[in-house]
Enzyme design. Structure first.
Site, short mmCIF file in Angstrom:
data_model
loop_
_atom_site.label_atom_id
_atom_site.label_comp_id
_atom_site.label_asym_id
_atom_site.label_seq_id
_atom_site.Cartn_x
_atom_site.Cartn_y
_atom_site.Cartn_z
N HIS A 30 168.63 56.94 10.98
CA HIS A 30 167.36 56.19 10.98
C HIS A 30 167.64 54.69 10.93
O HIS A 30 168.01 54.15 9.90
CB HIS A 30 166.49 56.60 9.79
CG HIS A 30 165.12 55.99 9.85
ND1 HIS A 30 163.98 56.74 10.04
CD2 HIS A 30 164.69 54.71 9.77
CE1 HIS A 30 162.93 55.94 10.07
NE2 HIS A 30 163.34 54.69 9.90
N HIS A 76 166.59 50.60 12.96
CA HIS A 76 165.72 49.80 13.84
C HIS A 76 166.57 48.73 14.51
O HIS A 76 166.69 47.62 14.00
CB HIS A 76 164.57 49.17 13.06
CG HIS A 76 163.61 50.18 12.52
ND1 HIS A 76 162.45 50.54 13.17
CD2 HIS A 76 163.67 50.96 11.42
CE1 HIS A 76 161.82 51.47 12.48
NE2 HIS A 76 162.54 51.75 11.40
N GLN A 87 154.94 51.44 16.29
CA GLN A 87 154.85 50.74 15.00
C GLN A 87 153.41 50.54 14.53
O GLN A 87 153.11 50.62 13.34
CB GLN A 87 155.55 49.37 15.12
CG GLN A 87 155.38 48.43 13.93
CD GLN A 87 156.26 48.80 12.74
OE1 GLN A 87 157.45 48.62 12.77
NE2 GLN A 87 155.64 49.35 11.71
N HIS A 120 158.14 58.35 11.26
CA HIS A 120 157.95 57.67 9.98
C HIS A 120 156.77 58.40 9.35
O HIS A 120 155.67 58.40 9.90
CB HIS A 120 157.61 56.21 10.19
CG HIS A 120 158.77 55.36 10.57
ND1 HIS A 120 159.44 55.50 11.75
CD2 HIS A 120 159.39 54.34 9.89
CE1 HIS A 120 160.44 54.61 11.78
NE2 HIS A 120 160.42 53.90 10.68
N GLU A 160 155.23 56.99 4.41
CA GLU A 160 156.02 55.91 3.77
C GLU A 160 155.07 55.09 2.91
O GLU A 160 154.68 53.97 3.24
CB GLU A 160 156.71 55.02 4.81
CG GLU A 160 157.69 54.03 4.16
CD GLU A 160 158.36 53.09 5.14
OE1 GLU A 160 158.05 53.16 6.34
OE2 GLU A 160 159.19 52.27 4.71
N ASP A 195 168.15 52.29 7.97
CA ASP A 195 166.82 51.78 8.29
C ASP A 195 166.86 50.34 8.79
O ASP A 195 166.45 50.06 9.90
CB ASP A 195 165.87 51.91 7.09
CG ASP A 195 164.39 51.93 7.49
OD1 ASP A 195 164.10 51.89 8.70
OD2 ASP A 195 163.53 51.99 6.59
N TRP A 214 162.31 43.33 7.16
CA TRP A 214 162.07 44.19 5.99
C TRP A 214 163.17 44.15 4.96
O TRP A 214 162.99 44.55 3.83
CB TRP A 214 161.85 45.64 6.47
CG TRP A 214 160.65 45.77 7.33
CD1 TRP A 214 159.36 45.96 6.90
CD2 TRP A 214 160.58 45.69 8.76
NE1 TRP A 214 158.51 46.00 7.97
CE2 TRP A 214 159.23 45.84 9.12
CE3 TRP A 214 161.52 45.51 9.76
CZ2 TRP A 214 158.80 45.81 10.45
CZ3 TRP A 214 161.10 45.48 11.08
CH2 TRP A 214 159.76 45.63 11.41
FE FE2 Z 1 162.12 52.94 9.66
#
Ligand code: FE2
Length: 430
Positions: A61, A63, A156, A214, A217, A313, A319
């Site tokens: 996982h 990005h 997203q 996702h 979350e 991630d 993030w």
């Molecule tokens: Fe993610």
């Protein structure tokens, strides 16, 4: 043979030799022999000298479209998930394909050096230009000689919430993206979230694709899209091909409800991915004290027979400001947050960034056995627990039968009267 790695210790999940060191023979990109004292010679030999040789780390996982963008156009001041999403929205109009490809390739260099040779990356499909999709498809082609990159079409902003997002997702799949993504908890209502799961799973079933959403979350115990995801998996016959990523709401759910949910997930063959570094930093943000950890129920899911892996991630993006592609750092955090400090638990955390993650990606020929692909990592550690404790150096990384990275062991020279000249941070007895 092309290469022999001698006197290697294998992790528990790959060990067929009962704790005995083995020699690993490699030819034409494949492992051809795993046995003690292999009677053969090779163009190149590496002496592992009792250190651990493992199949490569796998990040299930990530990005890659956002990675290494830290500080562009500004940093995330609050450090929250929602400011991160807003910041990504500010960055998107300024993205160029060249910059995306450059950052992703740089990250893949780091990954290789960390022995991370397979990555499942989500790619945002909400920008109708599909710039990030084109960029990561190009990266996938460029790294294919040494790294397996699997892409997930990730809406997203939500397929129902964001106009045109589902059509963009379908276009991304038609362009060659591998897996169907989703984000049901970000849709406007619980009903929309459930509807998005149904639509996306039906599309994946039609196309014969895997699913990785996702999912839930949040810290909201009533965010139960994982239930719909598991039920849809059964209804559509997608068993073994569906993954719920994050699942952080499970941390806060009622125990009785979870006692029903776990068997449903198990029967559906739905896999789970926790992202320990991100979950521990982003969840529980609305709490005062006590403050929830927010990571999903990892040991309980493993005990229920659900395949659980850990993902990185984010690395240096809107993030998360930290990280360097080190899946041992991910396993280290997962072990602590899940309190998996027993011996079996620690080994299970190593499996969560190797063999369990490889199963989620559906990697073929993954492992240390004759016939497997010759993708291996020699660590400066004697076993998986020591590897996690030290975030051990990757002494050598082998991809497709070739050594693609080498690093020195971590050593410090001491200048202390009456004390050893060097430390290696390993326990030496007697
Ligand atoms: Fe993610």
């Amino acid at each position: 043979m092309d290469l022999i790695i001698r006197r290697a210790m294998l992790p528990r999940s790959a060990a067929s030799q009962d704790g005995q060191a083995v020699d690993i023979g490699i030819d034409a990109g494949r492992i051809v022999a795993v046995e003690p004292k292999l009677a053969a010679s090779a163009a190149e030999e590496i002496d592992a000298a009792g250190s651990l040789v493992t199949p490569p780390f796998v990040d299930p996982h990530f990005h890659m479209d956002a990675t290494l963008s830290y500080g562009l156009p500004r940093v995330n001041a609050s450090g929250t998930l929602l400011e991160g999403i807003a910041l990504w929205g500010e960055l998107k109009p300024d993205l160029t394909q060249e910059a995306l490809v450059g950052r992703a390739l740089q990250y893949c260099d780091w990954a290789v050096a960390r022995g991370l040779l397979a990555i499942r990356s989500h790619v945002d499909v909400c920008d109708p230009r599909l710039l990030a999709v084109e960029a990561l498809l190009e990266v996938k082609r460029r790294v294919a000689p040494y790294l397996d990159l699997q892409l997930v079409a990730f809406p997203q902003d939500g397929i129902l919430r964001s106009a045109g997002a589902f059509e963009n997702l379908k276009r991304a799949i038609a362009m060659g993206v591998d897996v169907v993504g989703g984000i049901p908890h970000f849709e406007r209502t619980m009903a929309d979230g459930a509807q998005s799961v149904r639509l996306l799973c039906e599309f994946a079933a039609e196309q014969g694709l895997r699913v990785d959403m996702h999912c839930d979350e949040s810290d909201d115990p009533l965010s139960r899209h994982i239930e719909t995801l598991a039920a849809e998996t059964q209804r559509l016959g997608l068993q073994g091909r569906v993954t719920g990523s994050h699942l952080t709401s499970m941390h806060s759910m009622d125990n009785y409800y979870v006692s029903k949910l776990l068997p449903l997930m198990r029967e559906s063959g739905v896999a789970a991915i926790a992202n320990p570094l991100i979950n521990i930093t982003l969840q529980g943000r609305s709490d005062t004290y006590p403050k929830r950890r927010g990571m999903t129920r990892v040991p309980e899911m493993m005990a229920a027979g659900i395949n659980v892996a850990f993902g990185h991630d984010c690395v240096m993006d809107p993030w998360y400001s930290l990280g360097s592609g080190d899946m041992l750092e991910v396993a280290h955090m997962g072990l602590h947050v899940a309190q998996m400090t027993g011996v079996d638990g620690m080994h299970a955390c190593f499996d969560a960034v190797t063999v369990n993650a490889a199963r989620i990606l559906g990697l073929e020929g993954y492992g240390v056995a004759p016939g497997c692909a010759a993708n291996l990592v020699l660590l400066d550690a004697r076993d998986p627990v020591e590897a996690i404790r030290l975030r051990a150096a990757r002494l050598a990384v082998v991809s497709r039968g070739k050594v693609v990275s080498r690093a020195p062991a971590a050593r410090a020279a001491l200048s202390l009267e009456g004390r050893p000249a060097q430390v290696d941070f390993k326990l030496h007895r007697g």
